[in-house]
Design a protein around this motif. Sequence first.
Motif, PDB file in Angstrom:
ATOM      1  N   LEU A   8     -10.581  61.166 -75.112  1.00 39.34           N
ATOM      2  CA  LEU A   8     -10.361  62.385 -74.332  1.00 39.34           C
ATOM      3  C   LEU A   8     -10.816  63.615 -75.105  1.00 39.34           C
ATOM      4  N   PHE A   9     -10.561  63.604 -76.397  1.00 45.36           N
ATOM      5  CA  PHE A   9     -10.949  64.741 -77.230  1.00 45.36           C
ATOM      6  C   PHE A   9     -12.469  64.827 -77.353  1.00 45.36           C
ATOM      7  N   ARG A  10     -13.114  63.667 -77.388  1.00 48.11           N
ATOM      8  CA  ARG A  10     -14.575  63.641 -77.537  1.00 48.11           C
ATOM      9  C   ARG A  10     -15.305  63.991 -76.244  1.00 48.11           C
ATOM     10  N   ARG A  11     -14.672  63.813 -75.110  1.00 43.54           N
ATOM     11  CA  ARG A  11     -15.333  64.009 -73.813  1.00 43.54           C
ATOM     12  C   ARG A  11     -15.482  65.476 -73.423  1.00 43.54           C
ATOM     13  N   GLY A  12     -14.803  66.353 -74.113  1.00 40.43           N
ATOM     14  CA  GLY A  12     -14.947  67.772 -73.829  1.00 40.43           C
ATOM     15  C   GLY A  12     -14.144  68.277 -72.647  1.00 40.43           C
ATOM     16  N   TYR A  13     -13.045  67.612 -72.317  1.00 40.14           N
ATOM     17  CA  TYR A  13     -12.199  68.079 -71.214  1.00 40.14           C
ATOM     18  C   TYR A  13     -11.498  69.374 -71.608  1.00 40.14           C
ATOM     19  N   ALA A  14     -11.137  70.148 -70.601  1.00 45.04           N
ATOM     20  CA  ALA A  14     -10.326  71.345 -70.822  1.00 45.04           C
ATOM     21  C   ALA A  14      -8.946  70.922 -71.315  1.00 45.04           C
ATOM     22  N   ARG A  15      -8.269  71.832 -71.980  1.00 50.28           N
ATOM     23  CA  ARG A  15      -6.972  71.527 -72.598  1.00 50.28           C
ATOM     24  C   ARG A  15      -5.985  70.907 -71.598  1.00 50.28           C
ATOM     25  N   GLN A  16      -5.837  71.539 -70.417  1.00 53.47           N
ATOM     26  CA  GLN A  16      -4.876  71.027 -69.437  1.00 53.47           C
ATOM     27  C   GLN A  16      -5.278  69.645 -68.916  1.00 53.47           C
ATOM     28  N   GLU A  17      -6.571  69.393 -68.785  1.00 47.10           N
ATOM     29  CA  GLU A  17      -7.031  68.063 -68.357  1.00 47.10           C
ATOM     30  C   GLU A  17      -6.647  67.010 -69.388  1.00 47.10           C
ATOM     31  N   VAL A  18      -6.795  67.342 -70.668  1.00 49.75           N
ATOM     32  CA  VAL A  18      -6.417  66.396 -71.726  1.00 49.75           C
ATOM     33  C   VAL A  18      -4.921  66.116 -71.664  1.00 49.75           C
ATOM     34  N   ILE A  19      -4.129  67.162 -71.514  1.00 53.37           N
ATOM     35  CA  ILE A  19      -2.675  66.989 -71.442  1.00 53.37           C
ATOM     36  C   ILE A  19      -2.299  66.120 -70.246  1.00 53.37           C
ATOM     37  N   ASP A  20      -2.902  66.393 -69.083  1.00 53.06           N
ATOM     38  CA  ASP A  20      -2.591  65.612 -67.879  1.00 53.06           C
ATOM     39  C   ASP A  20      -3.000  64.157 -68.038  1.00 53.06           C
ATOM     40  N   LEU A  21      -4.182  63.923 -68.582  1.00 56.28           N
ATOM     41  CA  LEU A  21      -4.643  62.543 -68.773  1.00 56.28           C
ATOM     42  C   LEU A  21      -3.812  61.826 -69.830  1.00 56.28           C
ATOM     43  N   LEU A  22      -3.412  62.519 -70.888  1.00 61.00           N
ATOM     44  CA  LEU A  22      -2.522  61.910 -71.896  1.00 61.00           C
ATOM     45  C   LEU A  22      -1.199  61.500 -71.261  1.00 61.00           C
ATOM     46  N   ARG A  23      -0.675  62.361 -70.401  1.00 58.59           N
ATOM     47  CA  ARG A  23       0.586  62.054 -69.716  1.00 58.59           C
ATOM     48  C   ARG A  23       0.424  60.794 -68.851  1.00 58.59           C
ATOM     49  N   PHE A  24      -0.697  60.717 -68.132  1.00 61.57           N
ATOM     50  CA  PHE A  24      -0.931  59.548 -67.283  1.00 61.57           C
ATOM     51  C   PHE A  24      -1.086  58.286 -68.128  1.00 61.57           C
ATOM     52  N   ILE A  25      -1.902  58.355 -69.175  1.00 59.86           N
ATOM     53  CA  ILE A  25      -2.129  57.188 -70.042  1.00 59.86           C
ATOM     54  C   ILE A  25      -0.813  56.725 -70.636  1.00 59.86           C
ATOM     55  N   ASP A  26       0.005  57.663 -71.091  1.00 60.16           N
ATOM     56  CA  ASP A  26       1.294  57.298 -71.678  1.00 60.16           C
ATOM     57  C   ASP A  26       2.196  56.630 -70.652  1.00 60.16           C
ATOM     58  N   TRP A  27       2.129  57.073 -69.410  1.00 65.97           N
ATOM     59  CA  TRP A  27       2.951  56.494 -68.351  1.00 65.97           C
ATOM     60  C   TRP A  27       2.486  55.083 -67.992  1.00 65.97           C
ATOM     61  N   VAL A  28       1.170  54.865 -67.955  1.00 71.79           N
ATOM     62  CA  VAL A  28       0.628  53.563 -67.559  1.00 71.79           C
ATOM     63  C   VAL A  28       0.701  52.550 -68.701  1.00 71.79           C
ATOM     64  N   MET A  29       0.330  52.981 -69.887  1.00 67.83           N
ATOM     65  CA  MET A  29       0.209  52.062 -71.020  1.00 67.83           C
ATOM     66  C   MET A  29       1.471  52.121 -71.884  1.00 67.83           C
ATOM     67  N   THR A  30       2.579  51.692 -71.306  1.00 66.77           N
ATOM     68  CA  THR A  30       3.848  51.751 -72.020  1.00 66.77           C
ATOM     69  C   THR A  30       3.849  50.793 -73.204  1.00 66.77           C
ATOM     70  N   LEU A  31       4.575  51.191 -74.239  1.00 61.76           N
ATOM     71  CA  LEU A  31       4.676  50.405 -75.464  1.00 61.76           C
ATOM     72  C   LEU A  31       6.140  50.283 -75.861  1.00 61.76           C
ATOM     73  N   PRO A  32       6.485  49.229 -76.611  1.00 63.89           N
ATOM     74  CA  PRO A  32       7.837  49.162 -77.168  1.00 63.89           C
ATOM     75  C   PRO A  32       8.076  50.371 -78.074  1.00 63.89           C
ATOM     76  N   LYS A  33       9.325  50.757 -78.249  1.00 63.10           N
ATOM     77  CA  LYS A  33       9.680  51.988 -78.968  1.00 63.10           C
ATOM     78  C   LYS A  33       9.003  52.104 -80.330  1.00 63.10           C
ATOM     79  N   GLU A  34       9.022  51.057 -81.114  1.00 60.33           N
ATOM     80  CA  GLU A  34       8.432  51.106 -82.459  1.00 60.33           C
ATOM     81  C   GLU A  34       6.930  51.408 -82.401  1.00 60.33           C
ATOM     82  N   LEU A  35       6.221  50.719 -81.503  1.00 59.34           N
ATOM     83  CA  LEU A  35       4.788  50.960 -81.365  1.00 59.34           C
ATOM     84  C   LEU A  35       4.506  52.315 -80.727  1.00 59.34           C
ATOM     85  N   ASP A  36       5.404  52.754 -79.854  1.00 61.57           N
ATOM     86  CA  ASP A  36       5.239  54.060 -79.236  1.00 61.57           C
ATOM     87  C   ASP A  36       5.339  55.154 -80.294  1.00 61.57           C
ATOM     88  N   ASN A  37       6.293  55.021 -81.202  1.00 59.58           N
ATOM     89  CA  ASN A  37       6.410  55.977 -82.311  1.00 59.58           C
ATOM     90  C   ASN A  37       5.143  55.958 -83.164  1.00 59.58           C
TER      91      ASN A  37
END
Length: 181
Positions: free
Chosen positions: A135-164
């Motif tokens: 996402l950082f390499r693609r040149g998205y605007a700041r809010q687009e990166v934040i929104d996509l990070l939020r989506f990725i985090d929601w879809v690609m859930t991890l156990p607590k230890e790996l999430d940390n």
Amino acid sequence: YVDKLVRVWAHDAEEQWVLVHVEVQSQQDADFAERMYIYSNRIYDRYGRPVASLAVFTDESQHWQPDRFEYVLWGCHVLLEFPSVKLIQYRGQEQALENSGNPFAVVVLAHLRTVASRKNVDLRLQWKLELCRSLFRRGYARQEVIDLLRFIDWVMTLPKELDNQFWITLQHFEEVKTMPY
């Protein structure tokens, strides 16, 4: 909320309402097409404007992809045809998705990587990190990166230890790149 109301202007500068109804379906459902019809009609009934109903299928079936609801009774024909996309059909096109500048390519890739890593959380962590770094390499605007990070985090859930571990690694990456996200 699956319905969005968007106001756009036509090429002749005339204002137009466009109602878009997007339904995301993750499992086979015999009543899905009828539900699309009902929702589309309810939206039309409420706003009195044309509705574009679209379906996004995230299930893994190769054969289930309804695209219409229809019935005929006593000479009356009711029909709703709707475009649909099956995300699993993008399997094998990961490289093209990674190279795309379209944010929806990131969404599809996150879904495919989640499905492929269902039984391997270490692999999911690697792919999640790589998606976020991209996402950082693609040149998205700041809010687009934040929104996509939020989506990725929601879809690609991890156990607590790996999430940390994910957040620590991502923070380190941001510091190295000096990106204020």
